[in-house]
Structure formats: structure tokens, C-alpha cells
Design a protein around this motif. Sequence first.
Motif, PDB file in Angstrom:
ATOM      1  N   LYS A  46       0.844  -1.195   0.000  1.00  0.00           N
ATOM      2  CA  LYS A  46       0.000   0.000   0.000  1.00  0.00           C
ATOM      3  C   LYS A  46       0.882   1.250   0.000  1.00  0.00           C
ATOM      4  CE  LYS A  46      -3.798   2.402   0.342  1.00  0.00           C
ATOM      5  NZ  LYS A  46      -4.545   2.671  -0.870  1.00  0.00           N
ATOM      6  N   VAL A  47       0.678   2.094  -0.997  1.00  0.00           N
ATOM      7  CA  VAL A  47       1.324   3.399  -1.066  1.00  0.00           C
ATOM      8  C   VAL A  47       0.191   4.408  -1.182  1.00  0.00           C
ATOM      9  CG1 VAL A  47       2.831   4.912  -2.418  1.00  0.00           C
ATOM     10  CG2 VAL A  47       3.432   2.502  -2.130  1.00  0.00           C
ATOM     11  N   HIS A  48       0.112   5.328  -0.234  1.00  0.00           N
ATOM     12  CA  HIS A  48      -1.003   6.261  -0.173  1.00  0.00           C
ATOM     13  C   HIS A  48      -0.849   7.448  -1.114  1.00  0.00           C
ATOM     14  CE1 HIS A  48      -1.227   3.975   3.586  1.00  0.00           C
ATOM     15  NE2 HIS A  48      -2.524   4.150   3.474  1.00  0.00           N
ATOM     16  N   LEU A  49       0.404   7.757  -1.484  1.00  0.00           N
ATOM     17  CA  LEU A  49       0.682   8.933  -2.308  1.00  0.00           C
ATOM     18  C   LEU A  49       2.074   8.781  -2.912  1.00  0.00           C
ATOM     19  CD1 LEU A  49      -0.244  11.984  -2.976  1.00  0.00           C
ATOM     20  CD2 LEU A  49       1.237  12.598  -1.089  1.00  0.00           C
ATOM     21  N   ILE A  50       2.253   9.335  -4.113  1.00  0.00           N
ATOM     22  CA  ILE A  50       3.560   9.366  -4.760  1.00  0.00           C
ATOM     23  C   ILE A  50       3.915  10.818  -5.043  1.00  0.00           C
ATOM     24  CG2 ILE A  50       4.875   8.743  -6.829  1.00  0.00           C
ATOM     25  CD1 ILE A  50       3.000   6.243  -7.030  1.00  0.00           C
ATOM     26  N   ILE A  51       5.147  11.201  -4.721  1.00  0.00           N
ATOM     27  CA  ILE A  51       5.673  12.527  -5.056  1.00  0.00           C
ATOM     28  C   ILE A  51       6.806  12.296  -6.039  1.00  0.00           C
ATOM     29  CG2 ILE A  51       6.819  14.601  -4.199  1.00  0.00           C
ATOM     30  CD1 ILE A  51       5.504  14.016  -1.453  1.00  0.00           C
ATOM     31  N   SER A  52       6.678  12.830  -7.252  1.00  0.00           N
ATOM     32  CA  SER A  52       7.670  12.549  -8.293  1.00  0.00           C
ATOM     33  C   SER A  52       8.197  13.811  -8.957  1.00  0.00           C
ATOM     34  CB  SER A  52       7.036  11.655  -9.375  1.00  0.00           C
ATOM     35  OG  SER A  52       7.952  11.402 -10.413  1.00  0.00           O
ATOM     36  N   ASP A  53       9.496  13.793  -9.241  1.00  0.00           N
ATOM     37  CA  ASP A  53      10.119  14.808 -10.070  1.00  0.00           C
ATOM     38  C   ASP A  53       9.669  14.571 -11.511  1.00  0.00           C
ATOM     39  OD1 ASP A  53      11.794  16.832 -10.962  1.00  0.00           O
ATOM     40  OD2 ASP A  53      13.644  15.684 -10.713  1.00  0.00           O
ATOM     41  N   VAL A  54       9.842  15.555 -12.376  1.00  0.00           N
ATOM     42  CA  VAL A  54       9.513  15.389 -13.794  1.00  0.00           C
ATOM     43  C   VAL A  54      10.759  14.960 -14.571  1.00  0.00           C
ATOM     44  CG1 VAL A  54       8.791  16.574 -15.904  1.00  0.00           C
ATOM     45  CG2 VAL A  54       7.575  17.005 -13.769  1.00  0.00           C
ATOM     46  N   ASN A  55      11.820  15.739 -14.471  1.00  0.00           N
ATOM     47  CA  ASN A  55      13.030  15.490 -15.262  1.00  0.00           C
ATOM     48  C   ASN A  55      13.989  14.568 -14.521  1.00  0.00           C
ATOM     49  OD1 ASN A  55      12.270  17.287 -17.417  1.00  0.00           O
ATOM     50  ND2 ASN A  55      12.669  18.959 -15.998  1.00  0.00           N
ATOM     51  N   MET A  56      14.052  13.301 -14.991  1.00  0.00           N
ATOM     52  CA  MET A  56      14.944  12.298 -14.397  1.00  0.00           C
ATOM     53  C   MET A  56      15.501  11.417 -15.511  1.00  0.00           C
ATOM     54  SD  MET A  56      12.693  10.989 -11.115  1.00  0.00           S
ATOM     55  CE  MET A  56      11.202  10.663 -12.063  1.00  0.00           C
ATOM     56  N   LYS A  69      -0.127   4.264 -13.400  1.00  0.00           N
ATOM     57  CA  LYS A  69      -1.578   4.238 -13.577  1.00  0.00           C
ATOM     58  C   LYS A  69      -2.055   2.980 -14.309  1.00  0.00           C
ATOM     59  CE  LYS A  69      -2.307   7.925 -11.281  1.00  0.00           C
ATOM     60  NZ  LYS A  69      -3.009   7.865 -10.008  1.00  0.00           N
ATOM     61  N   LEU A  70      -1.128   2.244 -14.939  1.00  0.00           N
ATOM     62  CA  LEU A  70      -1.464   0.975 -15.587  1.00  0.00           C
ATOM     63  C   LEU A  70      -1.435  -0.199 -14.603  1.00  0.00           C
ATOM     64  CD1 LEU A  70       0.510   1.357 -18.936  1.00  0.00           C
ATOM     65  CD2 LEU A  70      -1.957   1.647 -18.571  1.00  0.00           C
ATOM     66  N   LEU A  71      -0.869   0.016 -13.425  1.00  0.00           N
ATOM     67  CA  LEU A  71      -0.786  -1.037 -12.411  1.00  0.00           C
ATOM     68  C   LEU A  71      -2.056  -1.038 -11.567  1.00  0.00           C
ATOM     69  CD1 LEU A  71       2.879  -0.382 -11.190  1.00  0.00           C
ATOM     70  CD2 LEU A  71       2.091  -2.164 -12.781  1.00  0.00           C
ATOM     71  N   PRO A  72      -2.808  -2.146 -11.546  1.00  0.00           N
ATOM     72  CA  PRO A  72      -4.077  -2.170 -10.813  1.00  0.00           C
ATOM     73  C   PRO A  72      -3.967  -1.718  -9.356  1.00  0.00           C
ATOM     74  CG  PRO A  72      -3.872  -4.137 -12.163  1.00  0.00           C
ATOM     75  CD  PRO A  72      -2.552  -3.409 -12.249  1.00  0.00           C
ATOM     76  N   ALA A  73      -2.891  -2.101  -8.660  1.00  0.00           N
ATOM     77  CA  ALA A  73      -2.743  -1.743  -7.241  1.00  0.00           C
ATOM     78  C   ALA A  73      -2.531  -0.253  -7.024  1.00  0.00           C
ATOM     79  CB  ALA A  73      -1.582  -2.524  -6.623  1.00  0.00           C
ATOM     80  N   TYR A  74      -2.114   0.474  -8.077  1.00  0.00           N
ATOM     81  CA  TYR A  74      -1.756   1.887  -7.911  1.00  0.00           C
ATOM     82  C   TYR A  74      -2.541   2.821  -8.835  1.00  0.00           C
ATOM     83  CZ  TYR A  74       1.924  -0.476  -5.435  1.00  0.00           C
ATOM     84  OH  TYR A  74       2.593  -1.294  -4.574  1.00  0.00           O
ATOM     85  N   ARG A  75      -3.515   2.271  -9.524  1.00  0.00           N
ATOM     86  CA  ARG A  75      -4.275   3.062 -10.494  1.00  0.00           C
ATOM     87  C   ARG A  75      -4.899   4.313  -9.861  1.00  0.00           C
ATOM     88  NH1 ARG A  75      -8.084  -0.660 -13.096  1.00  0.00           N
ATOM     89  NH2 ARG A  75      -9.638   0.012 -11.610  1.00  0.00           N
ATOM     90  N   PHE A  76      -5.310   4.186  -8.601  1.00  0.00           N
ATOM     91  CA  PHE A  76      -5.974   5.309  -7.939  1.00  0.00           C
ATOM     92  C   PHE A  76      -5.069   6.033  -6.933  1.00  0.00           C
ATOM     93  CE2 PHE A  76      -9.405   2.344  -9.155  1.00  0.00           C
ATOM     94  CZ  PHE A  76     -10.029   3.158 -10.097  1.00  0.00           C
ATOM     95  N   THR A  77      -3.793   5.696  -6.910  1.00  0.00           N
ATOM     96  CA  THR A  77      -2.860   6.369  -6.001  1.00  0.00           C
ATOM     97  C   THR A  77      -2.601   7.785  -6.506  1.00  0.00           C
ATOM     98  OG1 THR A  77      -1.788   4.267  -5.516  1.00  0.00           O
ATOM     99  CG2 THR A  77      -0.561   6.265  -4.960  1.00  0.00           C
ATOM    100  N   PRO A  78      -2.872   8.797  -5.675  1.00  0.00           N
ATOM    101  CA  PRO A  78      -2.628  10.170  -6.133  1.00  0.00           C
ATOM    102  C   PRO A  78      -1.135  10.470  -6.285  1.00  0.00           C
ATOM    103  CG  PRO A  78      -3.419  10.152  -3.857  1.00  0.00           C
ATOM    104  CD  PRO A  78      -3.433   8.734  -4.335  1.00  0.00           C
TER     105      PRO A  78
END
Length: 122
Positions: A46-56, A69-78
Motif C-alpha cells: 500500500k502506497v497512499h501517495l507518490i511525489i515525483s520529479d519530472v526530469n529524471m 496508472k497501468l498497475l491495478p494496485a496503484y491506479r488510484f494512487t494520487p
Amino acid sequence: MAKTIMIVDDSASMRQVVGIALKGAGYDVLEGRDGKDALAKLTGQKVHLIISDVNMPNMDGIAFVSAVKLLPAYRFTPVIMLTTETDLDKKNASRAAGAKAWVVKPFKPEQLLDAVQKLCLP
């Protein structure tokens, strides 16, 4: 039980700064060095939220969000994009990929925590 947030950024110092702010607010933290590394670490926990950089390198933030968003377990993770990027096309592309918020670096920890609290649902 503490909520878990994944930080994805190629800058170790940025992951550290964000991690300190999140841990200080009571969150558990997972880290990814780039989109590819972070994707490999999303193994169904379970991951409640992801914070991501753009340029990597290897996989940028927009490609990463699209893949998550293609992974069923994380499709709705903000997802919050935390970036120095101000380009409107990139902002729109990240939103189209599934990002819910955009925070520009440099940021104030309380600004980031406010966005986290709004999106980090049970």
C-alpha cells in the motif's frame, strides 16, 4: 498506522529534504532514484501517495506516472509532481498522465505538506 508515501527524484539531497519533512509529519517513506527504480519498488504494498520529479534519467516523471496508472494496485494512487519545471505543456502532460497536483521547487515544507494532506486519503 502511518501512511506511506513514495518519493521519486534523481537528486539524493531532494529525496532527503522531502523525506525529512514527511517523516516529521508522521509518514513512512519509500524512495526511488528515478521512474524505473521506483516502478521496480512498487510490488503491491500500500502506497497512499507518490511525489515525483519530472526530469529524471532512465524514466522521467511523466512516463513513470503513466506506467503507475497501468498497475491495478496503484491506479488510484494520487501523484504530486515536485519539480523545477514550469513548462505548461509538461504540466498538462503530467495531468493527462494522472498527476493530481504540481508543486514547484524550491518549495516550503508546509506548502508540500498541505498538498500531501489534501491528497493522502485513507
